[in-house]
Motif scaffolding. Structure first.
Motif, PDB file in Angstrom:
ATOM      1  N   LEU A 176      -7.412  16.776   0.521  1.00 53.88           N
ATOM      2  CA  LEU A 176      -8.268  15.632   0.245  1.00 53.88           C
ATOM      3  C   LEU A 176      -7.474  14.333   0.088  1.00 53.88           C
ATOM      4  O   LEU A 176      -7.996  13.250   0.353  1.00 53.88           O
ATOM      5  CB  LEU A 176      -9.099  15.886  -1.024  1.00 53.88           C
ATOM      6  N   ILE A 177      -6.228  14.437  -0.383  1.00 59.25           N
ATOM      7  CA  ILE A 177      -5.454  13.224  -0.657  1.00 59.25           C
ATOM      8  C   ILE A 177      -4.345  12.997   0.367  1.00 59.25           C
ATOM      9  O   ILE A 177      -3.473  12.178   0.149  1.00 59.25           O
ATOM     10  CB  ILE A 177      -4.853  13.270  -2.080  1.00 59.25           C
ATOM     11  N   ASN A 178      -4.372  13.725   1.467  1.00 56.10           N
ATOM     12  CA  ASN A 178      -3.348  13.553   2.495  1.00 56.10           C
ATOM     13  C   ASN A 178      -3.532  12.203   3.182  1.00 56.10           C
ATOM     14  O   ASN A 178      -4.416  12.019   4.016  1.00 56.10           O
ATOM     15  CB  ASN A 178      -3.439  14.682   3.520  1.00 56.10           C
ATOM     16  N   LYS A 179      -2.678  11.261   2.831  1.00 59.34           N
ATOM     17  CA  LYS A 179      -2.796   9.894   3.364  1.00 59.34           C
ATOM     18  C   LYS A 179      -2.407   9.819   4.836  1.00 59.34           C
ATOM     19  O   LYS A 179      -2.722   8.837   5.511  1.00 59.34           O
ATOM     20  CB  LYS A 179      -1.945   8.945   2.523  1.00 59.34           C
ATOM     21  N   ARG A 180      -1.719  10.835   5.321  1.00 63.59           N
ATOM     22  CA  ARG A 180      -1.366  10.840   6.744  1.00 63.59           C
ATOM     23  C   ARG A 180      -2.595  10.944   7.636  1.00 63.59           C
ATOM     24  O   ARG A 180      -2.560  10.523   8.790  1.00 63.59           O
ATOM     25  CB  ARG A 180      -0.428  12.013   7.048  1.00 63.59           C
ATOM     26  N   PHE A 181      -3.665  11.529   7.111  1.00 61.83           N
ATOM     27  CA  PHE A 181      -4.895  11.659   7.900  1.00 61.83           C
ATOM     28  C   PHE A 181      -5.463  10.299   8.306  1.00 61.83           C
ATOM     29  O   PHE A 181      -6.256  10.210   9.240  1.00 61.83           O
ATOM     30  CB  PHE A 181      -5.961  12.422   7.114  1.00 61.83           C
ATOM     31  N   CYS A 182      -5.071   9.249   7.579  1.00 58.60           N
ATOM     32  CA  CYS A 182      -5.604   7.918   7.891  1.00 58.60           C
ATOM     33  C   CYS A 182      -5.307   7.516   9.328  1.00 58.60           C
ATOM     34  O   CYS A 182      -6.133   6.856   9.978  1.00 58.60           O
ATOM     35  CB  CYS A 182      -5.025   6.881   6.925  1.00 58.60           C
ATOM     36  N   LEU A 183      -4.127   7.900   9.841  1.00 57.36           N
ATOM     37  CA  LEU A 183      -3.757   7.494  11.202  1.00 57.36           C
ATOM     38  C   LEU A 183      -4.623   8.153  12.263  1.00 57.36           C
ATOM     39  O   LEU A 183      -5.247   7.439  13.069  1.00 57.36           O
ATOM     40  CB  LEU A 183      -2.274   7.766  11.450  1.00 57.36           C
ATOM     41  N   PRO A 184      -4.701   9.505  12.349  1.00 54.60           N
ATOM     42  CA  PRO A 184      -5.550  10.084  13.396  1.00 54.60           C
ATOM     43  C   PRO A 184      -7.020   9.710  13.243  1.00 54.60           C
ATOM     44  O   PRO A 184      -7.706   9.526  14.258  1.00 54.60           O
ATOM     45  CB  PRO A 184      -5.335  11.595  13.244  1.00 54.60           C
ATOM     46  N   ILE A 185      -7.504   9.562  12.002  1.00 55.89           N
ATOM     47  CA  ILE A 185      -8.896   9.150  11.801  1.00 55.89           C
ATOM     48  C   ILE A 185      -9.112   7.749  12.353  1.00 55.89           C
ATOM     49  O   ILE A 185     -10.095   7.478  13.057  1.00 55.89           O
ATOM     50  CB  ILE A 185      -9.279   9.219  10.308  1.00 55.89           C
ATOM     51  N   ALA A 186      -8.171   6.845  12.048  1.00 56.24           N
ATOM     52  CA  ALA A 186      -8.288   5.469  12.560  1.00 56.24           C
ATOM     53  C   ALA A 186      -8.217   5.456  14.083  1.00 56.24           C
ATOM     54  O   ALA A 186      -8.964   4.704  14.743  1.00 56.24           O
ATOM     55  CB  ALA A 186      -7.173   4.616  11.972  1.00 56.24           C
ATOM     56  N   LEU A 187      -7.359   6.285  14.662  1.00 57.90           N
ATOM     57  CA  LEU A 187      -7.245   6.332  16.127  1.00 57.90           C
ATOM     58  C   LEU A 187      -8.531   6.826  16.776  1.00 57.90           C
ATOM     59  O   LEU A 187      -8.975   6.278  17.799  1.00 57.90           O
ATOM     60  CB  LEU A 187      -6.078   7.247  16.524  1.00 57.90           C
ATOM     61  N   VAL A 188      -9.139   7.840  16.195  1.00 64.89           N
ATOM     62  CA  VAL A 188     -10.404   8.369  16.731  1.00 64.89           C
ATOM     63  C   VAL A 188     -11.488   7.296  16.665  1.00 64.89           C
ATOM     64  O   VAL A 188     -12.263   7.108  17.616  1.00 64.89           O
ATOM     65  CB  VAL A 188     -10.831   9.632  15.964  1.00 64.89           C
ATOM     66  N   ILE A 189     -11.538   6.564  15.551  1.00 64.27           N
ATOM     67  CA  ILE A 189     -12.542   5.494  15.408  1.00 64.27           C
ATOM     68  C   ILE A 189     -12.307   4.400  16.448  1.00 64.27           C
ATOM     69  O   ILE A 189     -13.248   3.917  17.092  1.00 64.27           O
ATOM     70  CB  ILE A 189     -12.501   4.911  13.982  1.00 64.27           C
ATOM     71  N   ALA A 214       0.225  12.611  16.757  1.00 68.42           N
ATOM     72  CA  ALA A 214      -0.221  11.987  15.505  1.00 68.42           C
ATOM     73  C   ALA A 214      -0.942  13.003  14.616  1.00 68.42           C
ATOM     74  O   ALA A 214      -0.766  13.019  13.393  1.00 68.42           O
ATOM     75  CB  ALA A 214      -1.130  10.800  15.810  1.00 68.42           C
ATOM     76  N   ILE A 215      -1.745  13.856  15.228  1.00 65.14           N
ATOM     77  CA  ILE A 215      -2.463  14.890  14.467  1.00 65.14           C
ATOM     78  C   ILE A 215      -1.475  15.906  13.898  1.00 65.14           C
ATOM     79  O   ILE A 215      -1.575  16.289  12.724  1.00 65.14           O
ATOM     80  CB  ILE A 215      -3.510  15.581  15.356  1.00 65.14           C
ATOM     81  N   LEU A 216      -0.519  16.335  14.702  1.00 63.90           N
ATOM     82  CA  LEU A 216       0.494  17.280  14.222  1.00 63.90           C
ATOM     83  C   LEU A 216       1.299  16.668  13.079  1.00 63.90           C
ATOM     84  O   LEU A 216       1.595  17.341  12.087  1.00 63.90           O
ATOM     85  CB  LEU A 216       1.419  17.693  15.367  1.00 63.90           C
TER      86      LEU A 216
END
Length: 402
Positions: A23-36, A251-253
């Motif tokens: 839930l707090i993995n800040k790295r997820f911000c990058l792939p989420i932003a890329l998908v958006i 980026a996801i990896l």
């Protein structure tokens, strides 16, 4: 027995801890932003091109250079380097500066760790932190070799001189504590691997083992201005889609190889448990560099697209202040922000004086063990390295760029 273990309080606590990390993995911000950004029609084309360029123009060459570099350096036992520095104190500062100038943060971490054990001098720490530019060196060397070698040479000279002066004036030695004597302490506070993260690391290794050679062939052809799309009988948009897909996969990896909870898990390269294999280290570090290059590319392109800002003109309008800005960014621990500065320089947004000042002031990942084990020494070393960073950065600016 196994069922009981599964239902034990310790197992439940570990599961809860793992869920919290998700839930707090800040790295997820990058792939989420890329998908958006890929989903939005207004930014889709720019994002696709950014991802493709980051992969073919940067990541592939970084992986090859990292692989070759780690194949050589990982065969050199750190104990031999430590013994050499300990037995020849007259060369200690110069050797420390040369270790810092090596791409990556391995050499700098060796010197910092030795200092926290009371073996190295404070001047050696200042020298290595002054000369190192961390993983940003790989990016600069692969994209602009002459500039990269120039920065490395200047870093060694300035680092050595600064280290000698510091040893003469203030060879600070902190009192040794039990915490100082734990060589793995700093790394463990920043990197807590799990079975899942290790599996993703293995997938990353296999991914790069499969794609690096065909990707390198395509990247080299593109660098020589060959029409690769026509050669493959596909549309240019299809080639961009291939590169973007591979970059997004990286980026996801990258986002999955760590819990991404601690600051240093986002800003620094991955820690690889021993025995360290060159192909695994190269894969993980390439993904880290790629992630930050994508961030820098997107900031550059989206500022132009959405805000109609020409960052080259914006930074040029700052005049000499841009050097100070780059030097101050260098104070931020970790290699991520420094990769952004180098990317902006390679895109023509920053002058060489700013790149030079940042390279001298930034301490890469070596600052993390220093902060954890000897915080006062880390602060002093950073302040001392700031002096040559401002002097050299502004010296070059006044002599060659005004």
């Amino acid at each position: 027995m196994d069922v009981n273990m599964k239902n034990s309080p310790i197992s439940a606590q570990n599961d809860a801890e793992e869920s919290r990390h998700w839930l707090i993995n800040k790295r997820f911000c990058l792939p989420i932003a890329l998908v958006i950004l890929l989903w939005l029609p207004s930014s889709r084309e720019v994002t696709l091109q950014v991802l493709a360029d980051a992969y073919f123009q940067v990541a592939v060459f970084v992986y090859v250079s990292l692989a070759l570099y780690y194949m050589v350096t990982l065969r050199i036992a750190p104990e031999r380097i430590k013994r050499f520095m300990h037995e020849r104190p007259i060369f200690e500062v110069g050797v420390a500066a040369m270790l810092g100038a090596l791409p990556g943060c391995g050499g700098a971490i060796i010197v910092v760790t030795q200092y926290t054990k009371g073996v190295s001098s404070f001047g050696a720490v200042v020298a290595v932190l002054t000369s190192t530019m961390g993983d940003a060196a790989f990016l600069l060397l692969t994209q602009s070799p002459v500039d990269g070698l120039t920065v490395m040479l200047i870093g060694v000279v300035i680092g050595t001189l600064t280290g000698w002066v510091v040893n003469r004036l203030h060879n600070y030695q902190p009192a040794l504590t039990s915490q100082n004597q734990q060589p793995g302490f700093a790394d463990e506070t920043c990197h807590k691997g799990s079975v899942f993260h290790n599996k993703i690391s293995s997938i990353s290794t296999h991914f790069w083992t499969l794609v690096w050679l065909p990707s390198l062939i395509l990247a080299v052809l593109m660098a020589f201005q060959v029409d690769v799309a026509a050669l493959l009988n596909i549309k240019p948009s299809s080639l961009a889609l291939i590169g973007a897909s591979l970059a997004l996969s990286c980026a996801i990896l990258w986002s999955l190889t760590s819990s991404g909870a601690a600051y240093c898990e986002i800003m620094s390269e991955e820690k690889v448990n021993p025995p360290v294999h060159w192909y695994k280290k190269a894969a993980l570090d390439t993904q880290f560099v790629l992630a930050w290059v994508v961030v820098a590319f997107l900031c550059f392109e989206l500022a132009l697209l959405w805000l109609e800002l020409d960052l080259v003109s914006v930074f040029n309008s700052l005049g000499g202040w841009v050097v100070a800005m780059a030097v101050v960014i260098g104070f931020v621990p970790g290699c991520g922000p420094q990769i952004v500065v180098t990317t902006l320089y390679l895109n023509g947004a920053l002058p060489f004086s700013a790149q030079l000042g940042n390279a001298i002031s930034n301490d890469g990942d070596a600052l993390f063990p220093a902060i954890a084990l000897a915080p006062k020494a880390a602060l002093l070393a950073t302040l001392y390295s700031a002096i040559p960073a401002f002097v050299v950065g502004y010296g070059y600016y006044l002599l060659f760029e005004i």
